[in-house]
Design a protein around this motif. Structure first.
Motif, PDB file in Angstrom:
ATOM      1  N   GLU A 179      20.706  -5.358  58.021  1.00  0.00           N
ATOM      2  CA  GLU A 179      21.775  -6.009  57.293  1.00  0.00           C
ATOM      3  C   GLU A 179      22.758  -4.964  56.792  1.00  0.00           C
ATOM      4  O   GLU A 179      22.381  -3.836  56.498  1.00  0.00           O
ATOM      5  N   ALA A 180      24.012  -5.349  56.716  1.00  0.00           N
ATOM      6  CA  ALA A 180      25.036  -4.419  56.248  1.00  0.00           C
ATOM      7  C   ALA A 180      26.043  -5.186  55.413  1.00  0.00           C
ATOM      8  O   ALA A 180      26.266  -6.381  55.622  1.00  0.00           O
ATOM      9  N   TYR A 181      26.602  -4.491  54.460  1.00  0.00           N
ATOM     10  CA  TYR A 181      27.546  -5.091  53.523  1.00  0.00           C
ATOM     11  C   TYR A 181      28.719  -4.142  53.424  1.00  0.00           C
ATOM     12  O   TYR A 181      28.576  -3.028  52.944  1.00  0.00           O
ATOM     13  N   GLN A 234      27.377  -0.331  61.389  1.00  0.00           N
ATOM     14  CA  GLN A 234      26.313   0.169  60.517  1.00  0.00           C
ATOM     15  C   GLN A 234      24.948  -0.271  61.044  1.00  0.00           C
ATOM     16  O   GLN A 234      23.990   0.499  61.031  1.00  0.00           O
ATOM     17  N   TYR A 242      26.039  -9.636  44.223  1.00  0.00           N
ATOM     18  CA  TYR A 242      26.659  -8.327  44.430  1.00  0.00           C
ATOM     19  C   TYR A 242      27.508  -7.987  43.218  1.00  0.00           C
ATOM     20  O   TYR A 242      28.449  -8.696  42.900  1.00  0.00           O
ATOM     21  N   TYR A 279      29.271  -9.575  54.804  1.00  0.00           N
ATOM     22  CA  TYR A 279      27.844  -9.319  54.823  1.00  0.00           C
ATOM     23  C   TYR A 279      27.338  -9.825  56.162  1.00  0.00           C
ATOM     24  O   TYR A 279      27.520 -11.005  56.486  1.00  0.00           O
ATOM     25  N   ILE A 289      20.754  -1.522  51.138  1.00  0.00           N
ATOM     26  CA  ILE A 289      21.425  -2.225  52.225  1.00  0.00           C
ATOM     27  C   ILE A 289      22.480  -1.262  52.738  1.00  0.00           C
ATOM     28  O   ILE A 289      23.125  -0.584  51.960  1.00  0.00           O
ATOM     29  N   LYS A 290      22.641  -1.194  54.064  1.00  0.00           N
ATOM     30  CA  LYS A 290      23.614  -0.269  54.628  1.00  0.00           C
ATOM     31  C   LYS A 290      25.010  -0.677  54.193  1.00  0.00           C
ATOM     32  O   LYS A 290      25.301  -1.865  54.167  1.00  0.00           O
ATOM     33  N   PRO A 291      25.925   0.200  53.968  1.00  0.00           N
ATOM     34  CA  PRO A 291      25.751   1.629  53.752  1.00  0.00           C
ATOM     35  C   PRO A 291      25.554   1.953  52.264  1.00  0.00           C
ATOM     36  O   PRO A 291      26.480   1.775  51.469  1.00  0.00           O
ATOM     37  N   VAL A 351      25.707 -14.061  47.842  1.00  0.00           N
ATOM     38  CA  VAL A 351      25.459 -14.417  49.238  1.00  0.00           C
ATOM     39  C   VAL A 351      24.181 -15.239  49.287  1.00  0.00           C
ATOM     40  O   VAL A 351      23.125 -14.791  48.854  1.00  0.00           O
ATOM     41  N   ARG A 362      23.928   0.714  49.557  1.00  0.00           N
ATOM     42  CA  ARG A 362      24.006  -0.191  48.398  1.00  0.00           C
ATOM     43  C   ARG A 362      22.587  -0.349  47.867  1.00  0.00           C
ATOM     44  O   ARG A 362      21.712  -0.826  48.605  1.00  0.00           O
TER      45      ARG A 362
END
Lengths: 149, 146, 406, 133
Positions: free
Chosen positions: C305-307, C90, A71, C320, A20-22, A56, A24
């Motif tokens: 998706e970005a976190y 992002q 997370y 998120y 997942i950006k950035p 989430v 992860r």
């Protein structure tokens, strides 16, 4: 890449999916094995080795599923990894990890109230927590995509 | 909402030392810290004889901050009923005036005037402490004329 | 006269604190159960501040969401907006110019300074040190003035936009800012010394609300609370977002684990922020446009998706954002540090006296508006022997009739 | 703290001015570019309604300009934005998205009133009335 997580992948508890950006790292697991995974994490990383940042919950309407992302931040480098699982939308149930990790209290209660996921073994689950009572009486979970609020 | 105790002459009495009660009905804390800042040395509302009262039973003016959430709305109504008359309500901030960005949310009433009668609106997101002083001064001036 | 009334004495007194309470300016209801002077159980009842922001964000466009999420919390609105904006950046794959990155850091550090000064002032008020409260609040006004110079408003900055910031900084404004910051730094040093030496403060804060390092991670405590317990969590140092990778700063960690250590961490961090601000003012890059033209920003958002994490004044803040290609986000999840710091800490009040309750609560730096997009009740009780009131009334030895007649 | 230090502190505090701004009698301590009341300049406005779409608080409504005013030709639909100051959050999103930069910004913030106030009068005052005839 963290060694302990790598071992779990090798043992088949987790499955590497992508990122997942950035940056992860994203892992998938089946929702029955959640307690096993967090027990392993506690054992291998130690109490001071990681903390649960958040859970989430997302309602995926087209797949009829609710997606739960755990997370986890691994200390001391503070690398965030994502543990992803899916539960059935009509019968959303998953085991609670509250007794293993007390930090799960806030996110579990929140997801129960907003999305209606039942965390089995969490004694603090209750409605209404914060959703106005009139919505609770109608049985509406406001964050579900088909809820009209 | 309509106000019941419109003008009974008693309102003139409180204009020298109005005591404020502050209630947060679901604000973002922005207005609260500005209300707090209005009490501190730089702005100092105590120059007008205004004091922040600890209990609602001592209060003359109720400062409402925040888009009134449904749970806090009940409390607001109860607080208003417990206030001794003559009583006045000031809505501080855009949220308390009309709900602001939260007006369409499922858990807010959007505006203090949906629950209690409001005598003075102070818009701003959040209003400067000067604006809060200005609002209170305008209310006191209105009382003088009543 | 015949007895017609009987009062039963409960083993513990229930003391509601809030939502409208002289010692508490925020809408939260703490139900404390006290046995004599000792707190045996605390329930956190919330929900007075729930505004349904996550649903609201799903119903509005990305651009409107910037202003909605910055109203989650008034005190830390800049970091909320920054975190959301970076998450969407992002997804979009755009990057702000170096100058914009430095300006973002400037706005966020000003926010951290005023937030830390505020909570220290509130702590002084709660322990009954009103003159200190007034003094800190006066010096805080200079920081608010700096914020007004940089962003155009004292509290709600509305400073972030995709691809940059919304206002540039001219050189005469930089000179003004320098003067204001130089005025505040010696005052903060003085207050820090006061917190170290003043007996009133030490007596009220030292050894109150102790959180062990292993508890800090297990209960997911964040920010100054974790750092005062010796756990080094700082998203600025680990994620190196915006310009934090280029700016030298220290992460403050203390090992005393009590309320006093938390307040000291905040003073040290305020000084560290002042250092960062001075560095930014000295090294502000000239290249690149800081302010993008808001009329030419992208209108299409690709799926993704970005976190993102950001170090808010109260700890690690998480956004998120998930987009499915529509102009509105599919899901926005906000996890503020106060959620963990307030809701998971009901256990840590147990065993202290009632007078310590507001002190411990303030030492978490509670921000109810941050927390209350959601709400939970904690029912964990302490695993210690409870001495009933009636036993205390009888000196703990004599048997006393549990019913007192009137 | 020694006695001499306390003495000098007392003297300094005796001489120095009070920190308080005597606000209603004195000017407020406000920056010239503080985000205060804004209104649309109808000489420039083209009535496109973009500000209404982008407003996060839905504070802007498009209204018809009354017949007695002279309207520039580019505003063919005779619409203009009316900002409800009680709903506005003063984020200036409308100011920055406006394609013709029609908004006039001020640092005026003393908006407290007993009822809802809007920018209608201010905006209309930028237009000339038609000569009677």
């Amino acid at each position: 890449m963290i060694e302990e997580i790598n071992e779990l992948v090798k043992e088949g508890l987790l499955k590497e999916v992508g990122t997942i950006k950035p940056n992860r790292e994203l892992y998938e697991f089946s929702h029955e094995r959640i307690r096993e995974i967090f027990k392993q994490l506690l054992e291998r990383l130690g109490e001071k080795g990681f903390y649960l940042a958040t859970i989430v919950g997302t309602d995926i309407l087209k797949d009829k599923k609710i997606r739960l992302d755990y997370y986890v931040v691994v200390l001391p480098e503070e690398t965030t990894i994502v543990l992803r699982t899916y539960v059935d939308r009509d019968n959303p149930e998953i085991n609670s990890i509250l007794d293993l990790i007390p930090a799960a209290l806030a996110p579990e209660c929140e997801i129960h109230d907003l999305l209606g996921v039942v965390f089995k073994g969490n004694p603090a689950l209750r409605r209404p927590f914060f959703v106005p009572e009139e919505l609770v009486e109608k049985g509406i979970y406001p964050l579900r995509k088909d809820a009209r609020v | 909402m309509e106000k019941e105790n419109k003008s009974d002459g008693k309102a003139k009495i409180i204009r020298y030392t109005p005591w404020l009660v502050h209630f947060n009905t679901g604000a973002c804390n922005g207005c609260d810290i500005e209300v707090l800042a209005a009490l501190t040395p730089f702005y100092d509302v105590e120059r007008f004889g205004i004091k922040l009262a600890p209990s609602i039973r001592h209060g003359d003016i109720l400062l409402v901050t925040g888009a009134v959430t449904k749970k806090a709305g009940e409390r607001l109504k109860r607080l208003y009923e417990q206030m001794p008359g003559p009583k006045f309500v000031i809505a501080v901030g855009t949220c308390a005036c009309t709900g602001g960005v939260f007006a369409k949310s499922y858990s807010v009433y959007a505006g203090a005037d949906k629950v209690v009668p409001v005598d003075m609106y102070i818009p701003g997101c959040p209003p400067r402490p000067e604006a809060i002083i200005d609002g209170i001064a305008k209310l006191l001036k209105k009382l003088e004329q009543s | 006269m015949a007895i017609d009334k009987v009062i039963e004495v409960p083993y513990a007194l229930e003391i509601p604190v809030g939502p409208q309470h002289p010692a508490l300016h925020e809408p939260i209801l703490l139900k404390a159960y006290a046995d004599g002077e000792e707190v045996v159980k605390v329930e956190v009842h919330t929900g007075y501040n729930h505004r349904g922001i996550e649903k609201l964000a799903e119903k509005n466009s990305f651009y409107r969401d910037i202003f909605i999420v910055s109203r989650v919390c008034g005190i830390c609105n800049g970091v909320h907006a920054n975190c959301f904006v970076r998450a969407v950046e992002q997804i979009l794959g755009i990057e702000p110019s170096p100058r914009a990155k430095y300006l973002r850091v400037l706005a966020m550090e000003l926010e951290r300074m005023h937030s830390h000064m505020l909570i220290n002032a509130v702590m002084a008020e709660i322990i009954g040190f009103d003159s200190l409260f007034m003094n800190i609040m006066r010096d805080r006004e200079y920081i608010m003035k700096s914020k007004e110079i940089v962003t155009g408003n004292r509290v709600s900055a509305d400073y972030m936009i995709f691809g940059g910031v919304r206002r540039d900084l001219s050189s005469d404004k930089i000179d003004k800012l320098r003067k204001l910051i130089d005025r505040v730094i010696p005052r903060i040093k003085y207050y820090k010394k006061l917190f170290m030496e003043d007996e009133t403060i030490l007596k009220r804060l030292v050894d109150v609300g102790v959180v062990k390092p292993s508890e800090a991670t297990l209960y997911g405590l964040l920010g100054p609370v974790a750092r005062a317990s010796g756990v080094k969590i700082d998203a600025r140092a680990s994620d190196k977002y915006d310009a934090y990778g280029e700016i030298p700063f220290n992460v403050i960690v203390r090992n005393e684990c009590d309320a006093w250590a938390r307040m000291m961490v905040r003073w040290d961090e305020a000084l560290e922020s002042a250092k960062i601000i001075k560095y930014v003012l000295d090294h502000l890059p000239q290249d690149g446009k800081a302010v993008p033209d808001e009329r030419r920003l992208p209108r299409r958002f690709p799926p993704g998706e970005a976190y993102t994490r950001v170090e808010a004044p109260r700890g690690e803040l998480i956004y998120y954002v998930m987009s499915d290609g529509k102009p509105m986000p599919y899901r926005v999840k906000i996890r503020t540090p106060s959620v963990h710091n307030i809701l998971n800490t009901a256990k840590f009040y147990i065993g202290y006296s009632i007078a310590d309750l507001p002190v411990i609560l303030t030492s978490w730096d509670p921000c109810i508006s941050c927390m209350e997009r959601l709400t939970i009740i904690d029912l964990r009780t302490g695993e210690r022997r409870k001495v009933p009131m009636k036993e205390l009334a009888g000196g703990g030895k004599k048997w006393v009739n549990p019913r007192y007649s009137l | 703290m020694g006695k001499s230090k306390i003495l000098s502190l007392i003297l300094r505090n005796l001489i120095s001015k009070p920190a308080t701004i005597q606000y209603p009698r004195e000017k407020p301590w406000v920056e010239p570019d503080f985000r205060g009341r804004q209104y649309s300049d109808l000489q420039k406005c083209i009535g496109c309604g973009l500000c209404r779409i982008e407003c996060p608080a839905d504070a802007i409504a498009m209204k018809k300009i009354p017949g007695e005013y002279e309207v520039p030709k580019k505003n063919a639909r005779r619409l203009f934005p009316v900002i409800d100051y009680m709903k506005c959050v003063y984020c200036y999103r409308c100011v920055t998205v406006c394609p013709v930069r029609a908004f006039t910004t001020t640092n005026y913030f003393e908006l407290a009133d007993t009822q809802h106030i809007t920018s209608e009068e201010l905006s209309l005052s930028t237009l000339k009335k038609k000569a009677e005839g």
